[in-house]
Design a protein around this motif. Structure first.
Motif, PDB file in Angstrom:
ATOM      1  N   GLU A   1      37.127  51.603  32.882  1.00 39.03           N
ATOM      2  CA  GLU A   1      36.673  50.291  33.315  1.00 39.03           C
ATOM      3  C   GLU A   1      37.811  49.303  33.552  1.00 39.03           C
ATOM      4  N   THR A   2      39.033  49.695  33.242  1.00 42.11           N
ATOM      5  CA  THR A   2      40.176  48.791  33.371  1.00 42.11           C
ATOM      6  C   THR A   2      40.304  48.218  34.780  1.00 42.11           C
ATOM      7  N   SER A   3      40.541  46.894  34.844  1.00 43.61           N
ATOM      8  CA  SER A   3      40.745  46.154  36.103  1.00 43.61           C
ATOM      9  C   SER A   3      39.531  46.155  37.024  1.00 43.61           C
ATOM     10  N   GLN A   4      38.383  46.477  36.478  1.00 44.34           N
ATOM     11  CA  GLN A   4      37.166  46.448  37.284  1.00 44.34           C
ATOM     12  C   GLN A   4      36.718  45.009  37.560  1.00 44.34           C
ATOM     13  N   THR A   5      37.113  44.057  36.675  1.00 44.66           N
ATOM     14  CA  THR A   5      36.722  42.651  36.855  1.00 44.66           C
ATOM     15  C   THR A   5      37.947  41.735  36.866  1.00 44.66           C
ATOM     16  N   ALA A   6      39.065  42.238  37.346  1.00 44.85           N
ATOM     17  CA  ALA A   6      40.281  41.432  37.401  1.00 44.85           C
ATOM     18  C   ALA A   6      40.073  40.198  38.282  1.00 44.85           C
ATOM     19  N   LYS A   7      40.794  39.111  37.947  1.00 43.81           N
ATOM     20  CA  LYS A   7      40.683  37.849  38.669  1.00 43.81           C
ATOM     21  C   LYS A   7      42.065  37.415  39.145  1.00 43.81           C
ATOM     22  N   PRO A   8      42.112  36.465  40.091  1.00 43.57           N
ATOM     23  CA  PRO A   8      43.412  36.042  40.616  1.00 43.57           C
ATOM     24  C   PRO A   8      44.399  35.617  39.539  1.00 43.57           C
ATOM     25  N   GLU A   9      43.892  35.015  38.463  1.00 42.06           N
ATOM     26  CA  GLU A   9      44.807  34.527  37.423  1.00 42.06           C
ATOM     27  C   GLU A   9      45.371  35.635  36.546  1.00 42.06           C
ATOM     28  N   ASN A  10      44.813  36.850  36.628  1.00 38.25           N
ATOM     29  CA  ASN A  10      45.355  37.900  35.750  1.00 38.25           C
ATOM     30  C   ASN A  10      45.585  39.234  36.459  1.00 38.25           C
ATOM     31  N   TRP A  11      45.321  39.322  37.767  1.00 34.57           N
ATOM     32  CA  TRP A  11      45.429  40.647  38.394  1.00 34.57           C
ATOM     33  C   TRP A  11      46.855  41.035  38.801  1.00 34.57           C
ATOM     34  N   GLY A  12      47.808  40.098  38.691  1.00 33.34           N
ATOM     35  CA  GLY A  12      49.206  40.444  38.936  1.00 33.34           C
ATOM     36  C   GLY A  12      49.542  40.570  40.416  1.00 33.34           C
ATOM     37  N   GLN A  13      50.731  41.073  40.682  1.00 31.78           N
ATOM     38  CA  GLN A  13      51.207  41.219  42.050  1.00 31.78           C
ATOM     39  C   GLN A  13      50.564  42.429  42.730  1.00 31.78           C
ATOM     40  N   ALA A  14      50.377  42.324  44.037  1.00 23.77           N
ATOM     41  CA  ALA A  14      49.772  43.437  44.779  1.00 23.77           C
ATOM     42  C   ALA A  14      50.618  44.702  44.668  1.00 23.77           C
ATOM     43  N   GLU A  15      51.946  44.531  44.527  1.00 24.17           N
ATOM     44  CA  GLU A  15      52.834  45.683  44.429  1.00 24.17           C
ATOM     45  C   GLU A  15      52.721  46.394  43.082  1.00 24.17           C
ATOM     46  N   ARG A  16      52.225  45.673  42.067  1.00 27.79           N
ATOM     47  CA  ARG A  16      52.080  46.230  40.726  1.00 27.79           C
ATOM     48  C   ARG A  16      50.872  45.581  40.047  1.00 27.79           C
ATOM     49  N   PRO A  17      49.660  45.958  40.416  1.00 31.88           N
ATOM     50  CA  PRO A  17      48.472  45.354  39.811  1.00 31.88           C
ATOM     51  C   PRO A  17      48.475  45.527  38.292  1.00 31.88           C
ATOM     52  N   SER A  18      48.000  44.509  37.598  1.00 33.31           N
ATOM     53  CA  SER A  18      47.965  44.554  36.143  1.00 33.31           C
ATOM     54  C   SER A  18      46.769  45.374  35.655  1.00 33.31           C
ATOM     55  N   SER A  19      46.889  45.937  34.466  1.00 30.46           N
ATOM     56  CA  SER A  19      45.776  46.616  33.809  1.00 30.46           C
ATOM     57  C   SER A  19      45.025  45.565  32.998  1.00 30.46           C
ATOM     58  N   VAL A  20      43.877  45.165  33.484  1.00 34.88           N
ATOM     59  CA  VAL A  20      43.134  44.042  32.907  1.00 34.88           C
ATOM     60  C   VAL A  20      41.895  44.560  32.176  1.00 34.88           C
ATOM     61  N   PRO A  21      41.687  44.145  30.924  1.00 38.23           N
ATOM     62  CA  PRO A  21      40.497  44.621  30.194  1.00 38.23           C
ATOM     63  C   PRO A  21      39.220  43.979  30.709  1.00 38.23           C
ATOM     64  N   VAL A  22      38.107  44.676  30.527  1.00 37.60           N
ATOM     65  CA  VAL A  22      36.783  44.134  30.832  1.00 37.60           C
ATOM     66  C   VAL A  22      36.141  43.626  29.552  1.00 37.60           C
TER      67      VAL A  22
END
Length: 367
Positions: free
Chosen positions: A80-101
């Motif tokens: 489920e990681t990064s399934q609900t990422a938002k602009p404030e936490n999703w990181g750079q397009a070149e290296r998307p962040s692993s964001v918890p749900v």
């Protein structure tokens, strides 16, 4: 269906060993796709994806997985990681962040998930290369709902297949939703075969189900007959005969003729929704393939999760649109996504398009 399930209930609903119903259904599912050497049944799509990832780890002896940003793969921490990422936490397009749900998700789980952008070959490969010795698998949905119901590009799928083959990782397709797309799943749109496919939903004929199908050598990690299995897999209700009978009955009915008919209805639905958009003169579009579609309140279709993401203001307008659809008698997923049923007719599609047109006219001042 009702008669077949009722007959099985009289015989029993759960046993501690396999049944003939499981064997017969396994043979049917494997017969639908040459990539399915073997199959194991579980109880949900979430379980199927979870087991697929664990099988990949057991086979490769590696910990990390890679998945596409925004894609939904069930409730497993890693999937489920990064399934609900938002602009404030999703990181750079070149290296998307692993964001918890979910709140409280362990940080080490996030560290073991590598997030790649959808349909961006160069960026995806660059990210994968940085973890090549630790990745057990790459997980992908070929027509991901939350990304925008945009088909995976042929070059993207081929590139992931080549990369996994060259770097000792496995390629996993999540077909929990998309298996409806052709007789053997959405993967048959592509000249690529995965190592593992996760199945669910429709293959249960209305009962809880999941399935892990794939290459014989990969599936062997779940085999308990030759000593302790590298990945022991069992479950009290897995492959219970009621689900096996219901699923087998449903899938025999969902033959090539039924698939073709339903996909034709999907084409009709997308065409008629497109015509409703034209008549309403609203900035909107429709995406999808097979028997699935999604309506977007934008002139151009999104190409990835970040483009499909809605601001609070746009989300409010879309919510009102879905509300108008409901008022017209059309129950739609909150994202404006539709999945057609074999019970539907061309008249149902025409009626749906009429409701969509009315709803589009109501929200026109706000789009």
């Amino acid at each position: 269906m009702v008669a077949a399930v009722g007959e099985q209930v009289q015989k029993g609903t759960a046993f501690t060993v396999g049944t003939e119903a499981e064997i017969e259904y396994a043979e049917h599912i494997c017969g639908r796709n040459p990539a399915f050497d073997r199959i194991r049944f579980v109880n949900s799509g979430t379980e199927a994806v979870m087991a697929s990832l664990k099988a990949a780890r057991a086979f490769t002896r590696r910990p990390k997985i890679a998945k596409v940003e925004g894609a939904y793969h069930g409730l497993y921490d890693y999937a489920e990681t990064s399934q609900t990422a938002k602009p404030e936490n999703w990181g750079q397009a070149e290296r998307p962040s692993s964001v918890p749900v979910s709140r409280g998700t362990p940080l080490h789980a996030l560290d073991d998930v590598v997030v790649i952008p959808f349909n961006d070959v160069q960026r995806a490969l660059s990210i994968l290369d940085a973890h090549r010795d630790q990745l057990a698998c790459v997980l992908i949905d070929l027509l991901a709902h939350r990304i925008g119901l945009i088909p995976a590009a042929e070059d993207f799928v081929r590139a992931l297949r080549r990369w996994t083959e060259q770097n000792g990782a496995l390629l996993i397709f999540d077909e929990v939703i998309t298996f409806r797309s052709t007789f053997g799943g959405a993967q048959q749109w592509y000249e690529v075969q995965p190592d593992i496919t996760a199945l669910g939903k429709m293959i249960g004929g209305g009962f809880p189900v999941g399935g892990i199908a794939g290459r014989a050598d990969v599936m062997e990690v779940m085999n308990p007959l030759n000593g302790p299995a590298p990945f022991p897999l069992c479950g009290t209700f897995s492959a219970n005969p009621v689900t096996m009978i219901a699923g087998h009955t449903a899938m025999k009915l969902y033959n090539q003729e039924a698939v073709d008919r339903l996909n034709a209805l999907g084409t009709r639905a997308r065409n008629e929704i497109g015509e409703a958009i034209r008549i309403a003169d609203v900035s909107a579009c429709v995406t999808g393939r097979g028997s699935m579609f999604r309506i977007h309140l934008s002139m151009d279709a999104p190409q990835n999760y970040r483009q499909a993401y809605l601001s609070l203001e746009k989300a409010a307008v879309f919510s009102a649109f879905v509300g108008h659809l409901f008022d017209g008698g059309l129950l739609m997923v909150e994202t404006g996504t539709g999945f057609l049923s074999t019970a539907m007719s061309e008249q149902d599609i025409d009626d749906m398009a009429t409701v969509v047109l009315v709803a589009l006219r109501k929200i026109k001042p706000y789009v």
